[in-house]
Design a protein around this motif. Structure first.
Motif, PDB file in Angstrom:
ATOM      1  N   ASP A 377     -22.513  78.439   3.338  1.00  0.00           N
ATOM      2  CA  ASP A 377     -23.843  78.263   2.902  1.00  0.00           C
ATOM      3  C   ASP A 377     -23.500  77.305   4.419  1.00  0.00           C
ATOM      4  O   ASP A 377     -23.735  77.718   5.697  1.00  0.00           O
ATOM      5  CB  ASP A 377     -23.891  77.366   1.578  1.00  0.00           C
ATOM      6  N   ALA A 378     -24.583  76.582   4.520  1.00  0.00           N
ATOM      7  CA  ALA A 378     -25.687  75.727   5.454  1.00  0.00           C
ATOM      8  C   ALA A 378     -24.196  74.583   6.282  1.00  0.00           C
ATOM      9  O   ALA A 378     -23.432  74.127   5.515  1.00  0.00           O
ATOM     10  CB  ALA A 378     -26.620  74.572   5.505  1.00  0.00           C
ATOM     11  N   GLY A 379     -24.003  74.029   7.067  1.00  0.00           N
ATOM     12  CA  GLY A 379     -23.566  73.028   8.023  1.00  0.00           C
ATOM     13  C   GLY A 379     -22.275  73.787   9.042  1.00  0.00           C
ATOM     14  O   GLY A 379     -21.624  73.033   9.571  1.00  0.00           O
ATOM     15  N   TRP A 380     -22.186  74.752   8.493  1.00  0.00           N
ATOM     16  CA  TRP A 380     -20.448  75.431   9.328  1.00  0.00           C
ATOM     17  C   TRP A 380     -20.780  75.344  10.741  1.00  0.00           C
ATOM     18  O   TRP A 380     -19.911  75.924  11.652  1.00  0.00           O
ATOM     19  CB  TRP A 380     -20.992  76.908   8.832  1.00  0.00           C
ATOM     20  N   TYR A 381     -21.877  75.501  11.150  1.00  0.00           N
ATOM     21  CA  TYR A 381     -22.424  75.429  12.600  1.00  0.00           C
ATOM     22  C   TYR A 381     -22.454  73.777  13.399  1.00  0.00           C
ATOM     23  O   TYR A 381     -23.085  74.395  15.024  1.00  0.00           O
ATOM     24  CB  TYR A 381     -23.665  76.080  12.897  1.00  0.00           C
ATOM     25  N   ARG A 399     -15.063  71.488  12.685  1.00  0.00           N
ATOM     26  CA  ARG A 399     -14.744  71.877  10.939  1.00  0.00           C
ATOM     27  C   ARG A 399     -13.722  73.037  10.286  1.00  0.00           C
ATOM     28  O   ARG A 399     -13.369  72.858   9.719  1.00  0.00           O
ATOM     29  CB  ARG A 399     -16.651  72.817  10.586  1.00  0.00           C
ATOM     30  N   PHE A 400     -13.739  73.742  11.546  1.00  0.00           N
ATOM     31  CA  PHE A 400     -12.799  75.066  11.347  1.00  0.00           C
ATOM     32  C   PHE A 400     -11.732  74.883  12.508  1.00  0.00           C
ATOM     33  O   PHE A 400     -11.697  75.435  13.410  1.00  0.00           O
ATOM     34  CB  PHE A 400     -13.289  76.199  11.488  1.00  0.00           C
ATOM     35  N   PRO A 401     -10.656  73.831  12.122  1.00  0.00           N
ATOM     36  CA  PRO A 401      -9.548  74.253  13.223  1.00  0.00           C
ATOM     37  C   PRO A 401      -8.775  75.340  13.836  1.00  0.00           C
ATOM     38  O   PRO A 401      -8.522  75.684  15.337  1.00  0.00           O
ATOM     39  CB  PRO A 401      -8.395  72.352  12.440  1.00  0.00           C
ATOM     40  N   GLY A 402      -8.465  76.434  12.658  1.00  0.00           N
ATOM     41  CA  GLY A 402      -8.019  77.336  13.280  1.00  0.00           C
ATOM     42  C   GLY A 402      -8.847  78.130  13.716  1.00  0.00           C
ATOM     43  O   GLY A 402      -9.343  79.623  13.587  1.00  0.00           O
ATOM     44  N   GLY A 403     -10.589  78.280  13.722  1.00  0.00           N
ATOM     45  CA  GLY A 403     -11.324  79.515  13.888  1.00  0.00           C
ATOM     46  C   GLY A 403     -12.210  79.728  12.730  1.00  0.00           C
ATOM     47  O   GLY A 403     -11.377  79.680  11.575  1.00  0.00           O
ATOM     48  N   LEU A 404     -13.323  80.158  12.969  1.00  0.00           N
ATOM     49  CA  LEU A 404     -14.484  80.566  11.366  1.00  0.00           C
ATOM     50  C   LEU A 404     -13.435  81.900  11.263  1.00  0.00           C
ATOM     51  O   LEU A 404     -13.269  82.372  10.054  1.00  0.00           O
ATOM     52  CB  LEU A 404     -15.250  80.586  11.701  1.00  0.00           C
ATOM     53  N   GLU A 405     -12.935  82.231  11.935  1.00  0.00           N
ATOM     54  CA  GLU A 405     -12.596  83.594  11.949  1.00  0.00           C
ATOM     55  C   GLU A 405     -11.055  83.082  10.731  1.00  0.00           C
ATOM     56  O   GLU A 405     -11.330  85.003  10.824  1.00  0.00           O
ATOM     57  CB  GLU A 405     -11.541  84.878  13.309  1.00  0.00           C
ATOM     58  N   LEU A 406     -10.872  82.936  10.965  1.00  0.00           N
ATOM     59  CA  LEU A 406      -9.448  82.169   9.856  1.00  0.00           C
ATOM     60  C   LEU A 406      -9.917  81.808   8.285  1.00  0.00           C
ATOM     61  O   LEU A 406      -9.772  83.102   7.344  1.00  0.00           O
ATOM     62  CB  LEU A 406      -8.606  81.329  10.257  1.00  0.00           C
ATOM     63  N   VAL A 407     -11.171  81.954   8.549  1.00  0.00           N
ATOM     64  CA  VAL A 407     -11.752  81.336   6.658  1.00  0.00           C
ATOM     65  C   VAL A 407     -11.982  82.726   6.312  1.00  0.00           C
ATOM     66  O   VAL A 407     -12.179  82.722   4.983  1.00  0.00           O
ATOM     67  CB  VAL A 407     -12.726  79.892   6.801  1.00  0.00           C
ATOM     68  N   LEU A 408     -13.300  83.440   7.235  1.00  0.00           N
ATOM     69  CA  LEU A 408     -13.581  84.633   7.130  1.00  0.00           C
ATOM     70  C   LEU A 408     -12.489  85.807   6.652  1.00  0.00           C
ATOM     71  O   LEU A 408     -12.524  86.772   5.157  1.00  0.00           O
ATOM     72  CB  LEU A 408     -14.457  85.214   8.079  1.00  0.00           C
TER      73      LEU A 408
END
Length: 733
Positions: A377-381, A399-408
């Motif tokens: 939800d909100a805040g990822w940007y 927020r995503f040291p390894g990149g958002l792609e890692l979480v996805l």
């Protein structure tokens, strides 16, 4: 459509249009405007199985005109605040009618609302009737379409000009007084069921006698004029349901007329009296209420917003008709039929502060529980405070040291589809895009950008605004492969020039995005359900029903939601917390079982016993998902008022089971009697679906009167979901 009069050179006194479920009669006398004088159900059996004839009526000698419209220079007589008694409406005269499908063109040529369902469809039954005003040269086309088996139609008005330039400041989508004759009731006996809607306080339904909400009784004969009072329900800004729901049910014993205005911007409906009877008028924006005008020329017709109208014999039946109409008008893509269980990290959980470290254990717990989609939800940007800086929609590196792609990728590795929250229509006042996008990309009023709640609103009529949004969509849904979008809109503007065209451009943009990304599912959200209108719901997968964080207050919202939307679209939050008592923990999950469970909560911090309760709720919801797309919502205790102590919602499977949720909320007695008249005299089994243990609850069935007696054992707040089955009945589905 040709101008040839159907039926020969003699102008008919009336014309009828009938389907397998209803019949309508339009008066077409040469000395008066066209009027819908009767609208009745057909084909419905009575209790003894014999058909109910319900003949069409001829109506009063001076019926309410079908179309009302005003232009600058041609207003009302007598004057007042009502949108009836218009001088042009009184001068309109029948030209012709036909039942042919629309002769080609794009969907927007049909409804003007960018509705892909409005394209010519062989399953639609069409009726169109043309009128003209000899004084102004204005011509109206009232367009109706219906589906066999559904006791409702969708209708709108197209206004064109044979010559000249006309500034239109109001046009009805639908107007009638037929219910006065068909119901056989006087205004004194009529009630209106309608709902206030507000942030975290959605779907507050109430029933009001018309005499108590604005229709004052006067001596009409002594005054020699109709009363000028009216009862109005409306919404004024860009949140289409920010003040009220665009739905109403006018009822008397044995009769109900139901309608919904199907527009994602301003609208109204009004009820009032004529000299002898009453009327209903439904419309989109007007100048008087919403500062809306439109110019009509021979090259530029204007199309009103669509309205659906249904006929029924009771309030519950009315919502059954409306449910069937919503399903008939919805654009159902193959991907929409999957009905995935969505976990969202926001409500009472991360609350707009996602990071890789916080998300990974939640993702694992959601996957173990059986979620199909995990939505960030909100805040990822956001690198820090983000409310008034949004608009670029790029992942925050901090927020995503390894990149958002890692979480996805982790979401996919755990067998779920990745989702992201997005508020595409806004640009924060401190966003870099506020200075780089051109002025015409933003909503303006008197040449000044509108700013509300720290944001500017993009004007979707602007090519630059659409280009920006398309680039965002291509990056998120294309490059990143996100297949679920929670589309939010937390900024409400007041009226502005071009709002109607902007709202239609938004719908067209959504249609284009879903065409480019056919596997994308879009949740409709606007601070909860502040834009829960039929125009949006006809094309989007899921509807957020509220931002309410208290599960007890959420119960009434969840119970009432299927009156405003399809149960298979009602995204009800289920956010159990480890700190909750067992009863409250279960109630928070019960809220999501009937409809579409929208799961949240710190699953990763729960005990094994609590996780087992969540698993049981998900299993119960999976059973409901098997029937939700064909079930009809019912409210055995009536639609809930905001603070009712006992609340109930049922999903009735035609010819089969009834799934029944019962909530016992603070402040009421320890028991309630729930009428189930359709099962009177029959042996019935009542099984707890969730929680599977009755606990302190007591349930008994009294077949002779068709009543289910339920007691909460003195514990509140608490809730249960039951499966009600007639013993010996064929329950195969």
């Amino acid at each position: 459509m040709t101008d040839e009069v159907v039926g020969g050179p003699e102008r008919p006194a009336s014309v009828d249009w009938a389907t397998s479920s209803f019949a309508a009669r339009f008066r077409t006398a040469p000395d008066s405007p066209v009027a819908l004088v009767s609208f009745v159900r057909t084909g419905d059996p009575l209790a003894d199985g014999e058909p109910d004839p319900q003949p069409l009526a001829d109506g009063p000698p001076d019926p309410q005109p079908l179309v009302e419209l005003t232009t600058i220079g041609h207003g009302r007589f007598p004057g007042g605040y009502r949108h009836v008694d218009t001088t042009i409406g009184a001068r309109l005269r029948y030209v012709c009618h036909d039942t042919e499908p629309h002769p080609g063109g794009s969907p927007t040529d049909v409804t003007g609302d960018g509705d892909p369902a409005a394209a010519v469809d062989g399953t639609d039954l069409w009726f169109r009737i043309v009128q003209e005003d000899a004084t102004t040269g204005l011509r109206t086309v009232s367009v109706f379409r219906a589906r066999d088996g559904v006791a409702a139609f969708q209708t709108w008005t197209v206004v064109s000009a044979t010559a000249g330039r006309h500034v239109l400041d109001a046009v009805s989508s639908f107007t009638t007084g037929a219910f006065s004759v068909d119901s056989g009731a006087d205004v004194d006996d009529m009630t209106l069921l309608h709902a206030d809607n507000d942030w975290a306080a959605e779907s507050r339904w109430r029933t009001d006698p018309l005499r108590e909400i604005g229709l004052a009784r006067i001596d009409r004969d002594a005054q020699h004029h109709p009363p000028r009072s009216r009862a109005v329900v409306q919404n004024r800004g860009s949140w289409s349901t920010g003040e009220a729901l665009p739905i109403g049910v006018l009822s008397t014993p044995g009769y109900a007329l139901v309608w919904q205005v199907e527009h994602d911007g301003p609208w109204l409906y009004e009820l009032g009296e004529t000299r002898r009877h009453a009327y209903l008028l439904c419309s989109g924006p007007t100048d008087q209420e919403h500062q809306w005008t439109a110019v009509v020329t021979p090259d530029a017709p204007v199309t009103s917003v669509p309205v659906s109208v249904g006929i029924a014999r009771s309030v519950d039946d009315a919502f059954g008709v409306l449910t069937a109409q919503r399903r008939a008008r919805r654009v159902l893509r193959p991907v929409d039929q999957d009905l995935p269980l969505v976990f969202n990290d926001y409500m009472n959980t991360l609350m707009g502060d996602p990071t890789t470290a916080k998300l990974l254990p939640l993702i694992d717990a959601a996957a173990d529980t059986g979620a199909d989609v995990f939505c960030i939800d909100a805040g990822w940007y956001a690198e820090g405070h983000w409310w008034d800086t949004v608009g670029e929609w790029e992942p925050a590196a901090s927020r995503f040291p390894g990149g958002l792609e890692l979480v996805l990728d982790h979401i996919r590795a755990r067998g779920m589809q990745p989702g992201l929250w997005l508020e595409p229509e806004v640009i924060g006042i401190h966003s870099p895009l506020a200075s780089t996008l051109p002025d015409d990309a933003f909503v303006q009023h008197h040449g000044v950008r509108v700013a509300e709640h720290g944001r500017h609103l993009l004007d979707l009529r602007s090519p630059a605004a659409r280009e920006h949004l398309d680039a965002v969509a291509d990056r998120l849904f294309g490059t990143l492969g996100v297949t679920f979008c929670k589309m939010d809109c937390n900024t409400m503007t007041g009226p502005f020039p071009g709002m109607l065209e902007h709202q239609r451009a938004l719908l067209a943009w959504l249609d284009g995005v879903q065409a480019r990304f056919p596997r994308l599912l879009v949740e409709n959200c606007a601070s909860g359900a502040m834009r829960a209108d039929a125009a949006m719901l006809s094309r989007l997968h899921l509807q957020s029903t509220s931002d309410q964080q208290d599960p007890v207050l959420s119960a009434t919202i969840a119970a009432a939601a299927p009156a405003a939307m399809l149960p298979e679209q009602a995204g009800n939050w289920a956010y159990p917390a480890p700190s909750m008592s067992p009863d409250l923990f279960a109630l928070s999950l019960v809220n999501g079982v009937l409809g579409r469970m929208y799961l949240s909560g710190h699953l990763n911090e729960m005990s094994a016993e609590q996780r087992a309760v969540v698993d049981a709720a998900v299993a119960a919801h999976r059973e409901v998902l098997g029937i939700v797309g064909s079930a009809v919502p019912v409210w055995p205790l009536g639609l809930p008022a905001w603070e009712d102590p006992w609340v109930s919602l049922g999903l009735a499977v035609p010819g089969g089971d009834l799934y029944l949720t019962v909530w016992s909320l603070p402040g009421g007695p320890a028991s309630v009697s729930i009428p189930l008249p359709a099962r009177t005299g029959q042996p019935v089994s009542v099984t707890p679906l969730f929680p599977t243990d009755l606990g302190s609850w007591e349930v008994s069935w009294e077949p002779s009167v068709g009543v289910l007696h339920v007691g909460d054992g003195g514990t509140t707040p608490t809730a249960r979901v039951f499966r009600v089955r007639t013993e010996g009945a064929d329950t195969e589905r």
